[in-house]
Design an enzyme around this catalytic site. Structure first.
Site, mmCIF file in Angstrom:
data_model
loop_
_atom_site.group_PDB
_atom_site.id
_atom_site.type_symbol
_atom_site.label_atom_id
_atom_site.label_comp_id
_atom_site.label_asym_id
_atom_site.label_seq_id
_atom_site.Cartn_x
_atom_site.Cartn_y
_atom_site.Cartn_z
ATOM 1 N N ARG A 99 0.839 -1.197 0.000
ATOM 2 C CA ARG A 99 0.000 0.000 0.000
ATOM 3 C C ARG A 99 0.875 1.248 0.000
ATOM 4 O O ARG A 99 1.945 1.277 0.608
ATOM 5 C CB ARG A 99 -0.886 -0.009 1.252
ATOM 6 C CG ARG A 99 -1.881 1.149 1.363
ATOM 7 C CD ARG A 99 -2.932 1.089 0.310
ATOM 8 N NE ARG A 99 -4.117 1.898 0.669
ATOM 9 C CZ ARG A 99 -5.025 2.310 -0.203
ATOM 10 N NH1 ARG A 99 -4.895 2.013 -1.485
ATOM 11 N NH2 ARG A 99 -6.078 2.992 0.197
ATOM 12 N N THR A 384 -9.334 -0.071 -10.022
ATOM 13 C CA THR A 384 -8.555 -1.188 -9.477
ATOM 14 C C THR A 384 -8.613 -2.411 -10.394
ATOM 15 O O THR A 384 -9.360 -2.447 -11.377
ATOM 16 C CB THR A 384 -9.029 -1.537 -8.047
ATOM 17 O OG1 THR A 384 -9.109 -0.324 -7.274
ATOM 18 C CG2 THR A 384 -8.114 -2.497 -7.344
ATOM 19 N N GLU A 404 -6.149 3.704 -7.618
ATOM 20 C CA GLU A 404 -7.325 4.270 -6.955
ATOM 21 C C GLU A 404 -8.376 4.706 -7.954
ATOM 22 O O GLU A 404 -9.083 3.864 -8.470
ATOM 23 C CB GLU A 404 -6.945 5.418 -6.013
ATOM 24 C CG GLU A 404 -7.840 5.495 -4.771
ATOM 25 C CD GLU A 404 -9.082 6.349 -4.917
ATOM 26 O OE1 GLU A 404 -9.281 6.975 -5.957
ATOM 27 O OE2 GLU A 404 -9.863 6.394 -3.953
ATOM 28 N N ASP A 424 -7.936 8.232 -0.211
ATOM 29 C CA ASP A 424 -8.591 7.195 0.590
ATOM 30 C C ASP A 424 -8.523 7.512 2.079
ATOM 31 O O ASP A 424 -9.172 6.845 2.894
ATOM 32 C CB ASP A 424 -7.950 5.826 0.326
ATOM 33 C CG ASP A 424 -8.529 5.140 -0.899
ATOM 34 O OD1 ASP A 424 -9.527 5.632 -1.445
ATOM 35 O OD2 ASP A 424 -7.979 4.100 -1.320
ATOM 36 N N SER A 448 -7.916 0.960 2.888
ATOM 37 C CA SER A 448 -8.342 0.435 1.587
ATOM 38 C C SER A 448 -9.540 -0.484 1.782
ATOM 39 O O SER A 448 -9.890 -0.852 2.908
ATOM 40 C CB SER A 448 -7.176 -0.335 0.954
ATOM 41 O OG SER A 448 -7.584 -1.027 -0.203
ATOM 42 N N GLY A 470 -13.427 -2.261 -7.548
ATOM 43 C CA GLY A 470 -14.753 -1.712 -7.305
ATOM 44 C C GLY A 470 -14.857 -0.743 -6.154
ATOM 45 O O GLY A 470 -15.956 -0.513 -5.642
ATOM 46 N N GLY A 471 -13.736 -0.156 -5.680
ATOM 47 C CA GLY A 471 -13.821 0.754 -4.552
ATOM 48 C C GLY A 471 -14.342 0.039 -3.316
ATOM 49 O O GLY A 471 -14.074 -1.144 -3.095
#
EC number: 2.3.2.2
Length: 564
Positions: A99, A384, A404, A424, A448, A470-471
């Site tokens: 990350r 993503t 993102e 985020d 995340s 898909g967030g």
């Protein structure tokens, strides 16, 4: 928006087919392995490595390098990722965190205006301020060092060759370029993604990316240090800090100091299976396991797939998990996250007792785990990518990777897109004088929703691997896929194609244009606020049943499954 929705439906009905690639595949015994990925070129790159005798991790490096070229809107070396690796010989599961991190000069109030009000989302996204220190190169290097078989340098060659040869813009990439109002704001992406007359490049147009080939050659020859130090790092810093209107604060020291981390995976029982995911800083592992722990108290196996009761129960489980997520989950290196308590079966039974079949509980409150918690929500756009690899020895990779938002910050340097992952974080650092767990802090990793998952049967054998873009909807997509595989005994392809239901402790979203549209009235009668909308997952799944591997590629995107 109508144009976008129509094209999404067309993609769902007619997935891109290159090189006669099947949408799903099945094999009694894998001679080389199986790959499920979001683009046929990427899947083939992974298979080429497996045919050479490479491990699942070797293939993952080649797949990510290729995705950064052919699916740049979704992921790449300028972004971050989470990766689960099942070492079949050692019978051990590894979890790798790549990350992004906040630069050292970042601050909790950086997404606030001078009057204390938060920026609009895209006001913060576009430009340098939202760019986190990328994690993908270090993650790939760390995981390959531990699990690779083939030499690192050779894994980049398929992507290098295609970057120089050129490739045709796919329908989905063309749609994303055409629909994006910000991509042409900066000269480099404008030159690359648009025609000389300023119009967006169309499906079938050819893209050649010599700068990306040179970047990958540097990575191949010098390892991840070639990215985090020297010319490429200097180019990243210059691009971020000089972004017109919204400069960032990243320095060469931020890049040089970045570290990917190996963390302990999170695992919990569901029915007779063990389901494993990533720990914080992603909320995905906790939330998926919480929802399964809640739903374990109901006999979903007796419900038809996506029956009204099943949809209601999945939505209610989502409310409860997101209530806890929004209050308690953030980067555990900075904030104490009560993981054990959140996944405790007794606690989840109490949460499940709040669920009534006849009526929705409405907006759920977080469980009383801490005396005070600041509850916030942060918009996570649906971009993503996710891919899954199984090699001939039974090793497995489940990796979710992202820049993102689509095209990230819209900044492009040395052939790749830079992320906007810092959005985020919560834009608001405190609520009622209580610090928000997911506030911006120097060196911190933003929360995340990425949810790479690996499942084992009651004898400890690999059963399935899955994940999705898909967030924040990723969590619901993965939850539904697991229920389809475990409770409803669907094939991988049937599972990824099911119409979606997602609830993030608010509106119950149903996938438009599917059979779920018929549930609106009944769910409304149970107290749900219902919204029909596109829910464009990108699930990729491989499962193993009685020695047979079964792959599924989400028909809503351009993915394929390849196997030998």
């Amino acid at each position: 928006m109508a144009h976008r929705f129509l094209l999404l439906l067309l993609l769902a009905l007619a997935p891109l087919c290159l090189d006669a690639a099947p949408a799903s595949a099945r094999s009694g015994k894998l001679a080389a392995g199986m790959v499920a990925a979001a683009n046929p070129r990427a899947a083939e790159a992974g298979m080429a490595i497996l045919r050479q005798g490479g491990s699942a991790m070797d293939a993952a490096v080649a797949i990510q390098a290729m995705l950064g070229l052919v699916e740049p809107q979704s992921s790449g070396i300028g972004g971050g990722a989470f990766l689960l690796y099942w070492d079949a010989a050692a019978q051990k599961l590894h979890a790798y965190d790549g990350r992004e991190t906040a630069p050292a000069a970042d601050s909790p109030d950086q997404f606030l205006h001078a009057d204390g009000t938060p920026m609009d989302f895209y006001e913060a996204v576009v430009g340098g301020l939202a760019v986190g220190v990328p994690g993908v190169p270090r993650l790939l290097e760390l995981a390959h060092r531990n699990h690779g078989k083939l030499p690192w340098a050779g894994l980049f060659q398929p992507a290098i060759a295609l970057a120089r040869e050129g490739f045709q813009v796919s329908p989905r990439l063309a749609m994303e370029i055409a629909e994006d109002p910000y991509l042409n704001r900066f000269d480099t992406p404008k030159t690359y993604f648009y025609r000389p007359d300023g119009s967006p490049k169309q499906a079938g147009d050819r893209l050649v990316n010599e700068p990306y080939a040179e970047t990958l050659e540097a990575l191949a020859g010098g390892g991840a240090d070639a990215f985090y130090k020297g010319r490429i790092a200097e180019d990243i810093v210059k691009t971020v800090r000089a972004a017109p209107g919204d400069p960032g604060r990243m320095t060469a020291a931020d890049l040089a100091g970045y570290q990917a981390r190996e963390r302990d995976p999170l695992c919990s029982g569901y029915r007779s299976y063990k389901v494993c995911g990533m720990p914080p800083p992603t909320s995905g592992g906790i939330a998926v396991l919480q929802m399964l722990g809640i739903l374990e108290n109901f006999q979903l196996g007796k419900e038809a797939p996506n029956s009204l009761d099943a949809v209601h129960l999945m939505a209610e489980a989502g409310r409860l998990a997101f209530a806890d997520r929004n209050a308690y989950v953030a980067d555990s290196d900075f904030v104490p996250v009560p993981v054990a308590r959140l996944l405790d079966k007794t606690y989840l039974r109490k949460r499940a007792a709040l669920v009534e079949r006849s009526h929705s509980l409405g907006v759920a409150e977080p469980g009383q785990i801490k005396q005070k918690a600041a509850v916030t929500r942060q918009y996570e756009p649906p971009s993503t990518t996710h891919f899954v690899v199984v090699d001939a020895a039974g090793n497995v990779v489940s990796m979710t990777s992202s820049v993102e938002n689509a095209f990230g910050s819209r900044l492009m340097v040395d052939g790749f897109i830079l992320n906007n992952q810092l959005t985020d974080f919560s834009f608001v650092p405190q609520v009622d004088e209580v610090a928000v767990a997911n506030r911006v802090e120097p060196g911190k990793r933003p929360r995340s929703s990425m949810s790479p998952t690996i499942v084992f049967d009651d004898e400890g054998r690999f059963f399935a691997a899955t994940g999705s873009p898909g967030g924040s909807a990723i969590i619901g997509y993965v939850l539904q896929d697991l229920i389809a595989l475990i409770d409803w005994h669907l094939t991988a392809q049937q599972a990824v194609a099911l119409p979606h239901v997602v609830n993030r402790n608010g509106v119950t979203d149903l996938e438009a244009g599917t059979a779920l549209s018929g549930d609106v009235q009944a769910l409304t009668a149970r107290g749900h606020e219902v919204r029909l909308r596109p829910l464009v997952s990108g699930l990729h799944t491989i499962r193993r049943v009685e020695g047979v591997y079964d792959g599924g590629a989400d028909p809503r995107r351009e993915g394929v499954v390849l196997a030998e």
